[in-house]
Enzyme design. Sequence first.
Site, short mmCIF file in Angstrom:
data_model
loop_
_atom_site.label_atom_id
_atom_site.label_comp_id
_atom_site.label_asym_id
_atom_site.label_seq_id
_atom_site.Cartn_x
_atom_site.Cartn_y
_atom_site.Cartn_z
N LYS A 188 -33.31 4.74 19.15
CA LYS A 188 -31.93 5.15 19.37
C LYS A 188 -31.58 6.30 18.43
O LYS A 188 -31.80 6.21 17.21
CB LYS A 188 -30.98 3.98 19.12
CG LYS A 188 -31.08 2.88 20.17
CD LYS A 188 -30.54 3.32 21.51
CE LYS A 188 -30.45 2.17 22.49
NZ LYS A 188 -29.87 2.58 23.79
N ASP A 216 -33.62 7.75 22.89
CA ASP A 216 -32.39 7.59 23.67
C ASP A 216 -31.22 8.08 22.82
O ASP A 216 -30.87 7.46 21.82
CB ASP A 216 -32.20 6.13 24.06
CG ASP A 216 -30.98 5.91 24.95
OD1 ASP A 216 -30.31 6.90 25.30
OD2 ASP A 216 -30.71 4.74 25.29
N GLU A 242 -33.83 9.78 26.91
CA GLU A 242 -32.75 9.31 27.78
C GLU A 242 -31.45 10.01 27.42
O GLU A 242 -31.11 10.13 26.24
CB GLU A 242 -32.54 7.80 27.62
CG GLU A 242 -33.57 6.91 28.28
CD GLU A 242 -33.18 5.46 28.12
OE1 GLU A 242 -32.08 5.07 28.60
OE2 GLU A 242 -33.95 4.70 27.50
N ASP A 267 -29.55 8.51 32.50
CA ASP A 267 -29.09 7.13 32.39
C ASP A 267 -27.62 7.07 32.78
O ASP A 267 -27.28 6.79 33.93
CB ASP A 267 -29.33 6.61 30.97
CG ASP A 267 -28.95 5.15 30.79
OD1 ASP A 267 -28.49 4.52 31.77
OD2 ASP A 267 -29.10 4.62 29.68
N LYS A 291 -29.96 0.43 35.79
CA LYS A 291 -29.42 -0.76 35.14
C LYS A 291 -28.50 -1.46 36.13
O LYS A 291 -27.65 -0.81 36.76
CB LYS A 291 -28.63 -0.39 33.87
CG LYS A 291 -29.48 0.22 32.76
CD LYS A 291 -28.61 0.64 31.59
CE LYS A 291 -29.44 1.23 30.45
NZ LYS A 291 -28.59 1.77 29.37
#
Length: 393
Positions: A188, A216, A242, A267, A291
């Site tokens: 992250k 991401d 991402e 995303d 998702k």
Amino acid sequence: MSLVICHWSFGINDYYCVQHFIFTTLQQLTITHIDIYRFSIPMVPFTIATGTMDHAQNVFIRVHTNTGFYGVGECSAFPMIVGETQDTCLVMAREFARLWKDKDALDIPGRLQQLHDFAAGNSTIKSAFDMALYDIAAKNAGLPLYQFLGGSRKKVETDITIGIAEPGVMAQKAKEFKQKGATILKVKLGKDAKSDVERVKQIRQSVGNEMKIRIDANQGWSFDDAVLALQAMGEFDIEFCEQPIRTWYDDRLPELKKLSPVKIMADESIYNHHDARKQINSNSCDYINIKLAKSGGIFEAKKIHDLAAEKNVPCMMGGMLESRIALSAKLHFVYSSPNIKFYDMDTCMLGHLIDPCKGGVIYDGYFLNIDDTPGIGADADETFLEDCEHFSI
């Protein structure tokens, strides 16, 4: 009646016409009532670019039918991403439950259209209702969900996520994951571009060249910072990045994609198959992260998947902070979705302090498996539910 829906030889529109016909011609299962639970799961605080969460803001539902069996659904509210909170999900769940009472549980397209006609958005709580319908349909067919969807088992290895912290802390965490057998890291980023480069540099130095590293940014960078960070990270062998920039600047993703030595995965820019069509046609991304909480569930996720497959754009199965209940549904979806090539399915490993699930998916290290129990194959633990706020509609 047992039924396998095998649709990969059809086009997208053909499949959904056939699916609607099948769902509406099977014996009717009437929805009698729906139980709704505030399904809060305490967890170790987890930080991404847009905020920190110290518990999973989940909702669990059971959709009961006149046959005596029910379908389960779970969603995980992530307000800084999808804009829904646990409270908004609970309010909308009660509204949705009233719409479905005395309706046919096997008419999945019809039931979902009711929700869309009633309220735009609210994809997170819609995903729980979608999931419960698929659980009912597969149970009614006497099949595990992946077989009901026409899929078959395959090897699924998840990455493991490192939250944002100081570079040295993240590098040490990466080393610990490697020692535990992880081979794929998801890092992250998105707080500060220059610091993010240092984070990735130290992580790569810590784990060596064998581990895959994907990053991401969770929309955390400006366009210029994204260019700076991605070009600097080109030397660190990054699998993909991402959502590097805010969705407000989706029109600049094609330009960023050309400038970046790291492949781009969309995303937050893709919630439904219309978003996917626009991003693919504009050449804005190399990959798509699917998702259920964004798409509103399996029905729409299939549309995204099939469109991406037609355009040769590989997908990843991602998630929010779901328990093993929703994770089980996601694994069934993965088994039935050959264009899903990447697996970000570590949500239950990210510091959940309680496991409220019985049955369902199991982790073998970083590999996922599930048995062939009909339906999703997972349910909530009754002891855990006793302490959850509960509504019955």
